[in-house]
Design a protein around this motif. Sequence first.
Motif, PDB file in Angstrom:
ATOM      1  N   ARG A  84       0.845  -1.221   0.000  1.00 40.53           N
ATOM      2  CA  ARG A  84       0.000   0.000   0.000  1.00 40.53           C
ATOM      3  C   ARG A  84       0.875   1.264   0.000  1.00 40.53           C
ATOM      4  O   ARG A  84       0.682   2.183  -0.779  1.00 40.53           O
ATOM      5  CB  ARG A  84      -0.923  -0.018   1.233  1.00 40.53           C
ATOM      6  CG  ARG A  84      -1.605   1.302   1.618  1.00 40.53           C
ATOM      7  CD  ARG A  84      -2.750   1.654   0.687  1.00 40.53           C
ATOM      8  NE  ARG A  84      -2.339   2.218  -0.594  1.00 40.53           N
ATOM      9  CZ  ARG A  84      -2.060   3.515  -0.818  1.00 40.53           C
ATOM     10  NH1 ARG A  84      -2.142   4.398   0.149  1.00 40.53           N
ATOM     11  NH2 ARG A  84      -1.730   3.947  -2.009  1.00 40.53           N
ATOM     12  N   ASN A 121      -5.390  11.872  -0.649  1.00 43.45           N
ATOM     13  CA  ASN A 121      -6.524  12.581  -1.252  1.00 43.45           C
ATOM     14  C   ASN A 121      -7.787  12.473  -0.403  1.00 43.45           C
ATOM     15  O   ASN A 121      -8.606  13.367  -0.393  1.00 43.45           O
ATOM     16  CB  ASN A 121      -6.789  12.003  -2.653  1.00 43.45           C
ATOM     17  CG  ASN A 121      -7.905  12.725  -3.368  1.00 43.45           C
ATOM     18  OD1 ASN A 121      -7.896  13.951  -3.468  1.00 43.45           O
ATOM     19  ND2 ASN A 121      -8.895  11.988  -3.847  1.00 43.45           N
ATOM     20  N   THR A 122      -7.917  11.361   0.320  1.00 44.93           N
ATOM     21  CA  THR A 122      -9.156  11.118   1.073  1.00 44.93           C
ATOM     22  C   THR A 122      -9.281  12.107   2.236  1.00 44.93           C
ATOM     23  O   THR A 122      -8.284  12.446   2.872  1.00 44.93           O
ATOM     24  CB  THR A 122      -9.145   9.673   1.611  1.00 44.93           C
ATOM     25  OG1 THR A 122      -8.852   8.795   0.527  1.00 44.93           O
ATOM     26  CG2 THR A 122     -10.480   9.296   2.208  1.00 44.93           C
ATOM     27  N   PHE A 146      -6.824   8.637   6.254  1.00 44.42           N
ATOM     28  CA  PHE A 146      -6.215   7.464   5.591  1.00 44.42           C
ATOM     29  C   PHE A 146      -4.858   7.818   4.962  1.00 44.42           C
ATOM     30  O   PHE A 146      -4.570   7.430   3.823  1.00 44.42           O
ATOM     31  CB  PHE A 146      -7.125   6.910   4.486  1.00 44.42           C
ATOM     32  CG  PHE A 146      -8.387   6.258   4.962  1.00 44.42           C
ATOM     33  CD1 PHE A 146      -8.407   4.915   5.323  1.00 44.42           C
ATOM     34  CD2 PHE A 146      -9.580   6.983   5.023  1.00 44.42           C
ATOM     35  CE1 PHE A 146      -9.581   4.297   5.735  1.00 44.42           C
ATOM     36  CE2 PHE A 146     -10.760   6.380   5.441  1.00 44.42           C
ATOM     37  CZ  PHE A 146     -10.763   5.033   5.795  1.00 44.42           C
ATOM     38  N   SER A 148      -1.628   6.999   4.388  1.00 43.32           N
ATOM     39  CA  SER A 148      -0.695   5.874   4.540  1.00 43.32           C
ATOM     40  C   SER A 148       0.734   6.374   4.645  1.00 43.32           C
ATOM     41  O   SER A 148       1.164   7.222   3.864  1.00 43.32           O
ATOM     42  CB  SER A 148      -0.814   4.922   3.351  1.00 43.32           C
ATOM     43  OG  SER A 148      -2.042   4.260   3.390  1.00 43.32           O
ATOM     44  N   ALA A 355     -16.207   3.654  -3.617  1.00 43.15           N
ATOM     45  CA  ALA A 355     -17.260   3.621  -4.650  1.00 43.15           C
ATOM     46  C   ALA A 355     -17.290   2.331  -5.466  1.00 43.15           C
ATOM     47  O   ALA A 355     -17.391   2.366  -6.692  1.00 43.15           O
ATOM     48  CB  ALA A 355     -17.098   4.834  -5.562  1.00 43.15           C
TER      49      ALA A 355
HETATM   50  C1  LIG Z   1      -5.344   0.460   4.217  1.00 49.43           C
HETATM   51  C2  LIG Z   1      -5.838   1.676   3.543  1.00 49.43           C
HETATM   52  C3  LIG Z   1      -4.943   2.655   3.181  1.00 49.43           C
HETATM   53  C4  LIG Z   1      -5.374   3.815   2.547  1.00 49.43           C
HETATM   54  N1  LIG Z   1      -4.459   4.766   2.204  1.00 49.43           N
HETATM   55  C5  LIG Z   1      -4.868   5.892   1.575  1.00 49.43           C
HETATM   56  C6  LIG Z   1      -3.927   6.901   1.209  1.00 49.43           C
HETATM   57  O1  LIG Z   1      -2.721   6.798   1.436  1.00 49.43           O
HETATM   58  N2  LIG Z   1      -4.392   8.002   0.586  1.00 49.43           N
HETATM   59  C7  LIG Z   1      -5.723   8.187   0.342  1.00 49.43           C
HETATM   60  O2  LIG Z   1      -6.080   9.205  -0.230  1.00 49.43           O
HETATM   61  N3  LIG Z   1      -6.644   7.255   0.699  1.00 49.43           N
HETATM   62  C8  LIG Z   1      -6.246   6.117   1.290  1.00 49.43           C
HETATM   63  N4  LIG Z   1      -7.172   5.171   1.662  1.00 49.43           N
HETATM   64  C9  LIG Z   1      -8.587   5.450   1.471  1.00 49.43           C
HETATM   65  C10 LIG Z   1      -9.197   4.705   0.284  1.00 49.43           C
HETATM   66  O3  LIG Z   1      -8.659   5.197  -0.913  1.00 49.43           O
HETATM   67  C11 LIG Z   1     -10.701   4.866   0.301  1.00 49.43           C
HETATM   68  O4  LIG Z   1     -11.035   6.206   0.240  1.00 49.43           O
HETATM   69  C12 LIG Z   1     -11.318   4.283   1.506  1.00 49.43           C
HETATM   70  O5  LIG Z   1     -10.850   2.986   1.694  1.00 49.43           O
HETATM   71  C13 LIG Z   1     -12.833   4.318   1.318  1.00 49.43           C
HETATM   72  O6  LIG Z   1     -13.358   3.108   1.588  1.00 49.43           O
HETATM   73  P1  LIG Z   1     -14.866   2.929   1.907  1.00 49.43           P
HETATM   74  O7  LIG Z   1     -15.072   1.457   1.864  1.00 49.43           O
HETATM   75  O8  LIG Z   1     -15.236   3.672   3.113  1.00 49.43           O
HETATM   76  O9  LIG Z   1     -15.520   3.578   0.581  1.00 49.43           O
HETATM   77  P2  LIG Z   1     -16.953   4.006   0.182  1.00 49.43           P
HETATM   78  O10 LIG Z   1     -16.801   4.699  -1.138  1.00 49.43           O
HETATM   79  O11 LIG Z   1     -17.669   4.739   1.269  1.00 49.43           O
HETATM   80  O12 LIG Z   1     -17.661   2.601  -0.100  1.00 49.43           O
HETATM   81  C14 LIG Z   1     -18.363   1.857   0.881  1.00 49.43           C
HETATM   82  C15 LIG Z   1     -19.667   1.371   0.266  1.00 49.43           C
HETATM   83  O13 LIG Z   1     -20.544   2.490   0.071  1.00 49.43           O
HETATM   84  C16 LIG Z   1     -20.939   2.569  -1.304  1.00 49.43           C
HETATM   85  N5  LIG Z   1     -21.056   3.991  -1.620  1.00 49.43           N
HETATM   86  C17 LIG Z   1     -20.075   4.851  -1.959  1.00 49.43           C
HETATM   87  N6  LIG Z   1     -20.593   6.078  -2.167  1.00 49.43           N
HETATM   88  C18 LIG Z   1     -21.920   5.988  -1.944  1.00 49.43           C
HETATM   89  C19 LIG Z   1     -22.986   6.931  -1.987  1.00 49.43           C
HETATM   90  N7  LIG Z   1     -22.773   8.188  -2.283  1.00 49.43           N
HETATM   91  N8  LIG Z   1     -24.226   6.483  -1.697  1.00 49.43           N
HETATM   92  C20 LIG Z   1     -24.453   5.215  -1.369  1.00 49.43           C
HETATM   93  N9  LIG Z   1     -23.487   4.270  -1.302  1.00 49.43           N
HETATM   94  C21 LIG Z   1     -22.233   4.660  -1.585  1.00 49.43           C
HETATM   95  C22 LIG Z   1     -19.848   1.842  -2.065  1.00 49.43           C
HETATM   96  O14 LIG Z   1     -20.276   1.390  -3.324  1.00 49.43           O
HETATM   97  C23 LIG Z   1     -19.516   0.713  -1.099  1.00 49.43           C
HETATM   98  O15 LIG Z   1     -20.490  -0.296  -1.250  1.00 49.43           O
HETATM   99  C24 LIG Z   1      -6.754   3.989   2.277  1.00 49.43           C
HETATM  100  C25 LIG Z   1      -7.667   2.993   2.631  1.00 49.43           C
HETATM  101  C26 LIG Z   1      -7.212   1.843   3.259  1.00 49.43           C
HETATM  102  C27 LIG Z   1      -8.225   0.797   3.630  1.00 49.43           C
END
Ligand SMILES: Cc1cc2nc3c(=O)[nH]c(=O)nc-3n(C[C@H](O)[C@H](O)[C@H](O)COP(=O)(O)OP(=O)(O)OC[C@H]3O[C@@H](n4cnc5c(N)ncnc54)[C@H](O)[C@@H]3O)c2cc1C
Length: 378
Positions: A84, A121-122, A146, A148, A355
């Motif tokens: 990652r 970015n998150t 997030f 990393s 997403a």
């Molecule tokens: C180990 C790890 C390291 C990371 N490192 C970084 C990093 O260095 N830099 C960085 O920028 N990010 C990082 N991230 C963040 C990553 O890129 C994602 O933004 C984060 O994992 C979002 O995951 P989520 O499951 O909450 O996503 P979500 O998009 O919230 O998805 C969860 C669920 O909700 C659904 N969903 C999404 N949007 C909607 C909506 N509007 N309405 C209804 N349903 C919806 C999706 O389809 C999915 O089923 C990291 C994440 C992890 C797990």
Amino acid sequence: MIINEDSTNQGHISEEQLFSQISAAAFASDQKGQFPHFEFDLLRASGLLTTTLPGQNLSLDLPNTPGLLQLLKRVGRASLPVGRIYEGHINALLLISLYANAHQAQRWYEDAHTHLFGVWNTQDLDGLEIQDLGCKRYRLSGSKTFCSGASWIGRPLVTGKLISSDKSGWQMCIIPTEKLEPILADSSFWNPLGMQASVSFRMNFTGIEIDEEDLLGSPDDYYRQPHFGAGALRFAAVQLGGAEAILEETHRFLNDAKRTEDPFQQFRVAEISCLTETGNLWINQAAKHYDQWLHMPGETEKLLAYANMVRTKIEDICLRSMQLAERSVGSRGLMRPGVLERMHRDLTTYLRQPATDAVQASVGKYVLNQINTNGLWI
Ligand SMILES: Cc1cc2nc3c(=O)[nH]c(=O)nc-3n(C[C@H](O)[C@H](O)[C@H](O)COP(=O)(O)OP(=O)(O)OC[C@H]3O[C@@H](n4cnc5c(N)ncnc54)[C@H](O)[C@@H]3O)c2cc1C
């Protein structure tokens, strides 16, 4: 540079040795708030932190995507958290190659020899703002989540809302951390099921001031396609490494337990083998398409749809491989410090990317928008 296995050079290690050392260190690194220093020292010594720079083995200005994705997969197979952080480093260098001016590129490429990069970015509601102060100075406020690598990233590439009288949008900047006040790290944010060693903390940039020269590209370059969407290929490759590690560990467990003659176990191992090989076929084919379609006008949507298919399929491959492996090894195979226990937590966590539904739906939308389905991906 990594020296081949048959090398007798002192001080250099083969790729096999490198990845097996990273893999062996993964258990010790699986601690709250612990950055995988040893692993990144190895990657640096092996030349893999600079391998995508111009003139190097996997230079990003040449069609090297097949090699790059296989490398990312191998790092992920050794350790998903290391994969990652490493993927973030490579992504930052790619964004620099796309959007930096010549002077900036030279500076940041030099920095890559001594600093780790990351892309953050998150964010939550208190996201990053970049306020133009005039006189080519900018003040940051707000946080990213997030992140990393957290404070161990010397050159974080962060994005935020640019507030300026003459331009606006989603702006990238690269923070020269050692020249500024420390960026506040909130480790309490990072209480995940797995991927502890990715140390993906919340970072608060409020009060940090940077120069014009620290801004990368123009507003909204970060989301320019196909680079943004097709970047999914890189994390999918790292994830596939996790599925391969699961196959390897299941193979080891069943051999140690002398359960290899059982037809049900053979059946499941066959299925995991099919899944991981399918993943490799996807990754390799996608890499070829990427290099072919990237610069072809009119192929952006196709490339994005293909990358989204890959991302969706690799997620599925990883989930199914995990489930099959767990049925094979049972509870005894899922105990600490076993690899499968950690892999289950790490992969389950790392598979959660943004997403997922929208990404799969976009593939269907692309296909339905074609006149017919003949030759969809040629
Ligand atoms: C180990 C790890 C390291 C990371 N490192 C970084 C990093 O260095 N830099 C960085 O920028 N990010 C990082 N991230 C963040 C990553 O890129 C994602 O933004 C984060 O994992 C979002 O995951 P989520 O499951 O909450 O996503 P979500 O998009 O919230 O998805 C969860 C669920 O909700 C659904 N969903 C999404 N949007 C909607 C909506 N509007 N309405 C209804 N349903 C919806 C999706 O389809 C999915 O089923 C990291 C994440 C992890 C797990």
